[in-house]
Design an enzyme around this catalytic site. Sequence first.
Site, mmCIF file in Angstrom:
data_model
loop_
_atom_site.group_PDB
_atom_site.id
_atom_site.type_symbol
_atom_site.label_atom_id
_atom_site.label_comp_id
_atom_site.label_asym_id
_atom_site.label_seq_id
_atom_site.Cartn_x
_atom_site.Cartn_y
_atom_site.Cartn_z
ATOM 1 N N HIS A 83 37.274 -69.153 61.136
ATOM 2 C CA HIS A 83 36.210 -68.577 60.244
ATOM 3 C C HIS A 83 34.951 -69.237 60.483
ATOM 4 C CE1 HIS A 83 39.219 -66.040 58.592
ATOM 5 N NE2 HIS A 83 39.717 -67.050 57.912
ATOM 6 N N GLU A 101 38.395 -71.084 52.754
ATOM 7 C CA GLU A 101 39.549 -70.502 51.964
ATOM 8 C C GLU A 101 40.652 -71.289 51.827
ATOM 9 O OE1 GLU A 101 40.574 -66.833 54.520
ATOM 10 O OE2 GLU A 101 41.848 -68.031 55.617
ATOM 11 N N HIS A 152 43.956 -71.126 62.560
ATOM 12 C CA HIS A 152 45.054 -70.557 61.833
ATOM 13 C C HIS A 152 45.713 -69.481 61.741
ATOM 14 C CE1 HIS A 152 41.788 -69.370 59.377
ATOM 15 N NE2 HIS A 152 42.616 -68.470 58.604
ATOM 16 N N ARG A 172 38.964 -63.599 65.997
ATOM 17 C CA ARG A 172 40.401 -63.273 66.233
ATOM 18 C C ARG A 172 40.228 -64.099 67.634
ATOM 19 N NH1 ARG A 172 40.914 -58.037 66.274
ATOM 20 N NH2 ARG A 172 41.074 -58.323 63.967
#
Length: 262
Positions: A83, A101, A152, A172
Amino acid sequence: MIKVQPQFRNQIWGNRMLNNLFGINDGKIGEVWLLSGHPLFTTLIDNRSINDISKELCGKDFERFPLLIKLISTSDWLSVQVHPDDEYARSVEKEPWGKNEAWYFLTDGEIAICEEPSRLVEAFEKGNWSDVLRIEKIKKGTFVNIPAGVIHALGSNSTVIEVQQSSDLTYRIYDWGRPRETHIKKALEVSKAVKFEELIVEKINTKYFIMEYVKTSKINGFSVVVPTILEKNFGAFVIPKDSREYVENSVVIKLGEFFLNS
């Protein structure tokens, strides 16, 4: 405390355990959006958008409530992904925030981390993803911090409470053979090196949000409470800014200084 109504997002890697938990027959739920000001799913409280009543709840006006809280459960690996940070999100995607996050594992689970992004070129050329990714088992009750830029993937048979900035920006990189779109150029631009051990913490305390497990305590002021026991009528609860509530066996989430002082 105010209980809020969850909303559901089907995913290719979703776990029908969530369908059974919430009594939903269609699809395969991967994400339960417990609290959100994001335009994809916006939480309603007393038939009003959380974006319209954020000052009543937390003392700050937000055009988009800045945290997104989910329950995620998997039957397969999520894609290897990354991200962007705030600066990249604003300059390239014209979004207000990037996506930092964190996870709290409600079950034993598994994650993959790419500690050194420079090795991605090797993985693309040789297909040796098992060498480039560090795959680790995670115990129930563990907090994992995933700052923007960390490559991740969440493993199969993992159930987590996820807290993030209110962003749906995901690049992605690798999808375990599934024919979905990838975003390699952007992923390489935002990826950062990391050590796995740095991501495992006792509680989450970032400038964006605080996230901690509470066995039993009185909680003062604006907080979001998510129980750690999965049972019927599962959902998140909001404690408004001038309230004090008794909480047990829950993850308690608060806004960080980045949002409180902005």
